[in-house]
Design an enzyme around this catalytic site. Structure first.
Site, short mmCIF file in Angstrom:
data_model
loop_
_atom_site.label_atom_id
_atom_site.label_comp_id
_atom_site.label_asym_id
_atom_site.label_seq_id
_atom_site.Cartn_x
_atom_site.Cartn_y
_atom_site.Cartn_z
N ASP A 169 0.86 -1.17 0.00
CA ASP A 169 0.00 0.00 0.00
C ASP A 169 0.91 1.23 0.00
O ASP A 169 2.10 1.13 0.32
CB ASP A 169 -0.88 -0.03 1.25
CG ASP A 169 -1.69 1.23 1.43
OD1 ASP A 169 -2.45 1.59 0.51
OD2 ASP A 169 -1.54 1.87 2.49
N LEU A 170 0.36 2.40 -0.34
CA LEU A 170 1.16 3.62 -0.40
C LEU A 170 0.77 4.63 0.68
O LEU A 170 1.51 4.88 1.61
CB LEU A 170 1.06 4.25 -1.79
CG LEU A 170 1.59 3.39 -2.95
CD1 LEU A 170 1.37 4.10 -4.28
CD2 LEU A 170 3.06 3.04 -2.76
#
Length: 242
Positions: free
Chosen positions: A23-24
């Protein structure tokens, strides 16, 4: 699994996967300070190019309108850029400014939205991990890894807006595995959201890490399958032998 800082002989280990997905937003950088700065840059631009809109909508008002669009159009939930564009178009129209300014206004916002400040551990840990594992990003946001400056560490960035569905839908996780050329069981997904990232990855057959910044493994809920908890990426990299 403890998220404290034990001696090396007692540090937690993970059975090494063959690849990692990340995920970012709120995993590699804090997202809301970024969004707030971008919304202010956008409002300043509107003040110069669409003053009636800037007068009618302050940054909080623009965000409220964007949330109205999201509630009205749940079919766009996977496409944050579209919702932002549409809310800008609507704001401009309501204020009597040229609705065609929505596109350049969005580009101003989007460029500012890429000016993220990484968590202190993120870049060094990613560089260590990328030397050993293929990395892929899986995000519901609209980050551009090239503009952020991390594209050289990732094979690809799968965003919900381009893919068409968002986490926790298993299809986006399976797409990441396919592009990595690995079975889901051999991919470890890392993210901050217990539902979107951890439960979503486990439901799709991946391994999962809950990156619980500022927290620990104590009190972490039981889910359908075992998962790992770390408070930062440095500890994760150590556990993976990097």
């Amino acid at each position: 699994m403890t998220a404290s800082n034990p001696p090396e002989s007692a540090r937690p280990r993970i059975d090494p996967p063959r690849a990692l997905s990340f995920d970012l937003d709120d995993t590699l950088w804090p997202i809301w300070p970024t969004i707030e700065r971008a919304e202010q840059v956008l409002h300043d631009w509107l003040g110069q190019h669409a003053p009636a809109t800037a007068d009618r909508f302050d940054p909080a008002g623009l965000r409220a309108l964007r949330n109205e669009v999201a509630l009205r159009s749940p079919e766009w939930a996977h496409d944050l850029s579209r919702m932002r564009r549409e809310s800008l178009r609507e704001a401009l129209s309501r204020a009597g400014d040229d609705a065609a300014l929505a596109e350049p206004a969005f580009e101003v916002f989007f460029e500012a939205r890429q000016q993220v400040v990484l968590f202190d551990d993120a870049r060094a840990a990613l560089e260590r991990l990328a030397q050993r594992y293929p990395l892929i990003a899986v995000t519901n946001g609209n980050s551009d890894l090239a503009r952020v400056g991390l594209d050289g560490l990732f094979q690809e960035n799968i965003s919900a807006s381009r893919f068409g569905v968002a986490k926790p839908d298993p299809r986006i996780f399976h797409a990441a595995c396919e592009r990595l050329g690995e079975a889901p069981a051999d991919v470890l997904h890392v993210g901050d959201d217990l539902v979107l990232d951890v439960t979503g990855a486990l439901d799709a057959g991946l391994q999962a890490v809950w990156l619980r910044r500022g927290g620990s493994a104590e009190g972490a809920p039981a889910l359908k399958a075992p998962y790992h908890v770390f408070e930062d990426l440095d500890r994760l990299a150590i556990a993976l032998g990097c």
